[in-house]
Design a protein around this motif. Structure first.
Motif: not given
Length: 151
Positions: A9-18, A39-45, A103-104, A119-122
């Motif tokens: 899973l990808l946890f997505l912020d908008f401000d300062g990211v998108l 492109t990973d088909e199994d990754c969800r947001i 995994q996230w 370690p999960e923070l990008i």
């Protein structure tokens, strides 16, 4: 909450990211097309943005490119009040999933909302938003590689 088809899973912020935090009007969500490189088909947001308090999931998905919005399966819930709030909102979401282990990663600029060295923070630079660097880190975690679309 129903079981999810993915364990990544990808946890997505908008401000300062998108978009950079200084963006207005047409500049909002200007970096969202870069996420098409995942492109990973199994990754969800999962949307972890504070925008979730003003907009529904459907409204937020409508603001994203279709190739990105089709990967969105939910939003984090109620706000956590206290230190490392975004981290604990994510932990709460993950703990409610039927499929474990999960995994996230979190794509976020607000590093203070996560424990030091998480370690999960990008981490994105809030002045630029997401760049090829963060996409490369995401694809490295996913075990995929792809071309980052030009903006």
């Amino acid at each position: 909450m129903a079981s999810q088809p993915s364990k990544k899973l990808l946890f997505l912020d908008f401000d300062g990211v998108l978009h950079p935090t200084s963006a207005h009007g047409q500049g909002l969500l200007s970096k969202a097309p870069l996420l098409e490189a995942i492109t990973d088909e199994d990754c969800r947001i999962i949307l972890s943005t504070s925008w979730r308090f003003q907009y529904s999931l459907e409204e937020l998905c409508a603001k994203l490119p279709e190739k990105v919005s089709i990967k969105v399966i939910g939003m984090t819930g109620a706000p956590y009040i206290g230190k490392h709030s975004r981290y604990y909102e994510i932990i709460s979401y993950v703990s409610q999933l039927d499929c474990k282990p999960v995994q996230w990663r979190a794509l976020d600029d607000a590093y203070w909302e996560f424990p030091v060295g998480c370690p999960e923070l990008i981490r994105c630079n809030p002045n630029t938003g997401i760049t090829e660097r963060e996409i490369s880190l995401l694809n490295g975690w996913l075990g995929t590689s792809s071309q980052v679309p030009a903006l």
